[in-house]
Design an enzyme around this catalytic site. Structure first.
Site, short mmCIF file in Angstrom:
data_model
loop_
_atom_site.label_atom_id
_atom_site.label_comp_id
_atom_site.label_asym_id
_atom_site.label_seq_id
_atom_site.Cartn_x
_atom_site.Cartn_y
_atom_site.Cartn_z
N LYS A 17 0.83 -1.22 0.00
CA LYS A 17 0.00 0.00 0.00
C LYS A 17 0.86 1.26 0.00
O LYS A 17 0.61 2.19 -0.75
CB LYS A 17 -0.92 0.05 1.23
CG LYS A 17 -1.89 -1.10 1.34
CD LYS A 17 -2.87 -0.89 2.49
CE LYS A 17 -2.25 -0.87 3.88
NZ LYS A 17 -1.63 -2.14 4.31
N ARG A 92 -9.60 1.25 9.22
CA ARG A 92 -9.15 -0.09 9.58
C ARG A 92 -10.19 -0.86 10.36
O ARG A 92 -9.93 -1.96 10.84
CB ARG A 92 -7.88 0.02 10.42
CG ARG A 92 -6.61 -0.46 9.70
CD ARG A 92 -5.48 -0.21 10.66
NE ARG A 92 -4.28 -0.93 10.38
CZ ARG A 92 -3.23 -0.42 9.73
NH1 ARG A 92 -3.28 0.76 9.21
NH2 ARG A 92 -2.13 -1.15 9.61
N ARG A 131 11.58 -5.97 4.63
CA ARG A 131 11.14 -4.56 4.54
C ARG A 131 11.91 -3.65 5.49
O ARG A 131 11.97 -3.91 6.69
CB ARG A 131 9.64 -4.48 4.86
CG ARG A 131 9.16 -3.04 4.98
CD ARG A 131 7.69 -2.94 4.79
NE ARG A 131 6.94 -3.20 6.00
CZ ARG A 131 5.62 -3.05 6.09
NH1 ARG A 131 4.93 -2.69 5.04
NH2 ARG A 131 5.00 -3.30 7.22
N ARG A 164 10.95 -1.97 11.19
CA ARG A 164 9.93 -1.58 12.17
C ARG A 164 9.82 -2.64 13.28
O ARG A 164 9.84 -3.83 12.99
CB ARG A 164 8.57 -1.46 11.46
CG ARG A 164 8.47 -0.24 10.61
CD ARG A 164 7.26 -0.27 9.71
NE ARG A 164 6.02 -0.70 10.34
CZ ARG A 164 4.84 -0.68 9.73
NH1 ARG A 164 4.75 -0.22 8.49
NH2 ARG A 164 3.76 -1.09 10.35
N ARG A 175 -0.82 -8.48 14.05
CA ARG A 175 -1.37 -7.55 13.05
C ARG A 175 -2.19 -8.28 12.00
O ARG A 175 -3.21 -7.78 11.55
CB ARG A 175 -0.22 -6.77 12.39
CG ARG A 175 0.31 -5.67 13.29
CD ARG A 175 1.68 -5.20 12.85
NE ARG A 175 1.67 -4.51 11.58
CZ ARG A 175 2.68 -4.51 10.72
NH1 ARG A 175 3.79 -5.16 11.00
NH2 ARG A 175 2.59 -3.84 9.61
#
Ligand code: AMP
Length: 225
Positions: A17, A92, A131, A164, A175
């Site tokens: 995203k 969300r 990532r 992160r 998550r």
């Protein structure tokens, strides 16, 4: 003047995203609003909002609606009608979707498209493992196997890259669970309103971007130059 596009990019963590939102922002000249980036910015600055959000973020949970909704909706409504926006990471849950709809409707606005970028859980875990985020501008990067993340810098601003905390396995698991239980019902909300489009995120960044642009070109608004 032409009205700007109003988009939501929707999908699980790691679907791409953020990457797609940046490409669309540059191409369509519309504002990118990322709720996660906003929280990370506050966290980095040590503001009361950042400190409040931190405990939820590190556990992989949603920051409570009473903290999240007002700050995101204030940003959305501060954007002039002809500018347009891409929402990334908001809404969300169904309550956030309803509140967004309410404030837009109060100004006779609506969303043009909600683009659902979907990927499988194994692909998502693979991507998140590689990532890295820029500490300065939050741009996402991929650091491949055998590459040294410390030697790499952000290709947008030269900033330092980091992983992160909530991409670590335990928080990521949570998550994904939160996404499946709390966020997925938002899809039905937008399907009913006829604005939802589904795109596979398992292609290359360019290919996914092409598919999104094809969907958006079908909207009545034109690209700004
Ligand atoms: P993201 O960068 O979009 O993956 O968001 C990182 C974290 O920020 C999430 O796991 C949540 O803890 C928090 N967050 C971001 N957007 C929202 C939202 N719309 N509602 C509640 N929490 C959010």
């Amino acid at each position: 003047m032409a009205q700007g596009l109003r988009l939501v990019l929707f999908g699980p963590p790691g679907a791409g995203k953020g990457t797609q939102a940046q490409l669309l922002r540059d191409r369509l000249k519309i504002t990118h609003i990322s709720s996660g980036d906003l929280f990370r910015h506050h966290l980095g600055q040590g503001t009361p909002l950042g400190l409040r959000a931190k405990e939820y973020m590190n556990r992989g949970e949603l920051v409570p609606d009473e903290v999240t909704i007002d700050i995101i909706l204030d940003k959305v409504m501060s954007i002039p009608d002809d500018d347009g926006f891409i929402l990334d990471g908001f809404p969300r849950n169904p309550n956030q979707a309803q509140e967004l709809e309410k404030v837009l409707a109060a100004e006779s606005r609506n969303l043009d498209k909600v683009v659902h970028i979907d990927i499988s859980e194994p692909e998502l875990a693979r991507r998140i493992g590689s990532r890295y985020i820029c500490r300065a501008c939050q741009s996402p990067h991929t650091v491949g196997e055998g590459e040294d993340a410390n030697a790499k810098r952000c290709d947008q601003c030269g900033g330092e890259l980091y992983q992160r905390e909530d991409d670590a396995p335990a928080a990521l698991k949570k998550r994904i669970q939160v996404y499946n239980e709390e966020t997925m019902p938002v899809l039905g909300f937008y399907r009913e309103r006829g604005v939802l489009v589904e795109i596979s995120g398992e292609n290359t960044v360019d290919e996914v971007n092409k598919q999104i642009m094809a969907v958006l070109n079908a909207c009545t608004h034109s690209e700004k130059t």
